[in-house]
Write an enzyme that holds these catalytic residues in place. Structure first.
Site, short mmCIF file in Angstrom:
data_model
loop_
_atom_site.label_atom_id
_atom_site.label_comp_id
_atom_site.label_asym_id
_atom_site.label_seq_id
_atom_site.Cartn_x
_atom_site.Cartn_y
_atom_site.Cartn_z
N ASN A 94 0.84 -1.19 0.00
CA ASN A 94 0.00 0.00 0.00
C ASN A 94 0.88 1.25 0.00
O ASN A 94 1.93 1.29 0.65
CB ASN A 94 -1.02 0.00 1.15
CG ASN A 94 -0.42 -0.12 2.53
OD1 ASN A 94 0.65 -0.70 2.69
ND2 ASN A 94 -1.11 0.39 3.53
N GLU A 96 0.31 5.25 0.53
CA GLU A 96 -0.67 6.27 0.93
C GLU A 96 -0.23 7.65 0.45
O GLU A 96 0.89 7.84 -0.02
CB GLU A 96 -0.84 6.23 2.45
CG GLU A 96 -1.39 4.88 2.90
CD GLU A 96 -1.67 4.80 4.40
OE1 GLU A 96 -1.20 5.67 5.16
OE2 GLU A 96 -2.36 3.84 4.79
N ASN A 97 -1.18 8.57 0.56
CA ASN A 97 -0.93 9.93 0.12
C ASN A 97 -1.57 10.90 1.10
O ASN A 97 -2.60 10.57 1.69
CB ASN A 97 -1.53 10.12 -1.29
CG ASN A 97 -1.13 11.44 -1.90
OD1 ASN A 97 -1.80 12.45 -1.72
ND2 ASN A 97 -0.03 11.45 -2.61
N ALA A 98 -0.99 12.09 1.23
CA ALA A 98 -1.53 13.10 2.14
C ALA A 98 -2.98 13.41 1.78
O ALA A 98 -3.80 13.73 2.65
CB ALA A 98 -0.68 14.37 2.07
N CYS A 105 -4.20 0.44 -2.34
CA CYS A 105 -4.02 -0.81 -1.59
C CYS A 105 -2.91 -1.67 -2.21
O CYS A 105 -2.62 -1.56 -3.41
CB CYS A 105 -5.30 -1.63 -1.62
SG CYS A 105 -6.66 -0.93 -0.69
N GLU A 107 -2.93 -4.89 -2.90
CA GLU A 107 -3.39 -5.85 -3.91
C GLU A 107 -3.56 -5.17 -5.27
O GLU A 107 -3.15 -5.68 -6.31
CB GLU A 107 -4.73 -6.47 -3.51
CG GLU A 107 -4.71 -7.20 -2.17
CD GLU A 107 -5.08 -6.31 -0.99
OE1 GLU A 107 -4.62 -5.16 -0.95
OE2 GLU A 107 -5.82 -6.77 -0.12
N CYS A 141 -10.50 -4.01 -4.03
CA CYS A 141 -9.46 -4.91 -4.55
C CYS A 141 -10.08 -6.21 -5.06
O CYS A 141 -9.60 -6.79 -6.04
CB CYS A 141 -8.43 -5.20 -3.46
SG CYS A 141 -7.40 -3.76 -3.11
#
Ligand code: THU
Length: 183
Positions: A94, A96-98, A105, A107, A141
């Site tokens: 995974n 992530e972003n601000a 994800c 997958e 997913c």
């Protein structure tokens, strides 16, 4: 490597290491690869031979992918290992972003990496996440896996740290389908 019992759910009974029963028998596949794929998962070693990948080995690959997770917001690190019939393993984690909605994800990351590289024919995916959770793939997913591998076997870890083997069809019983099949 941690040894885990593999439990199966629903109709996907049988050996925990048999992700590739469906769609075996492609005329193009060498007999040895076909046998390996039918009895478990297959992986090509450096000398070109196909060797079997056990669920535990695939999960270990997912754990490796998990180490690369970028999850500063949720602190929930996830790794995925996607196995092709020919034995390739594609990692995803995974990221992530601000702007939280832009996070991806593990997958889906693995599937999109593979598809972008022209890799397909997925037979199994293992998902490794934080301990103590029932970490089966999220709904989004599942739908993405459905697009490319409706028969894929999914290995995930439940909250008791037990590996569970499911078919995607059990996790996503009635998927959305815009077209019947493009294959
Ligand atoms: N996550 C995954 O990577 N896979 C899933 O199937 C469910 C959730 C990630 C997304 C987010 O970065 C973090 O886990 C918390 O939801």
């Amino acid at each position: 490597m941690t040894r885990r019992r593999v439990s199966t759910t629903g109709a996907a009974t049988g050996s925990g290491a048999a992700p590739a029963r469906a769609r075996t028998g492609s005329a193009a596949a060498p007999a040895r690869a076909r046998r390996a794929a039918a009895s478990g998962s297959a992986r090509r070693s450096s000398n070109g031979a196909v060797r079997r990948v056990t669920p535990a080995q695939l999960m270990a690959e997912a754990e490796i992918a998990r180490k690369r997770a970028y999850a500063p917001y949720s602190k929930f690190r996830v790794g995925a290992a996607l196995l092709t019939r020919s034995g390739q393993i594609i990692h995803g984690c995974n990221v992530e972003n601000a702007s939280l909605g832009l996070s991806i994800c593990a997958e889906r990351n693995a599937v999109w990496k593979a598809v972008s590289e022209g890799i397909g024919d997925f037979v199994a995916i293992a998902v490794a996440a934080e301990k103590g959770h029932d970490a089966s793939p999220c709904g989004g997913c599942r739908q993405v896996l459905q697009e490319f591998a409706p028969d894929i076997v999914v290995y995930w870890i439940d909250h008791t740290d037990k590996m569970v083997r499911t078919r995607l069809g059990e996790l996503l019983a009635r998927p959305f389908q815009l077209v019947r099949s493009q294959k």
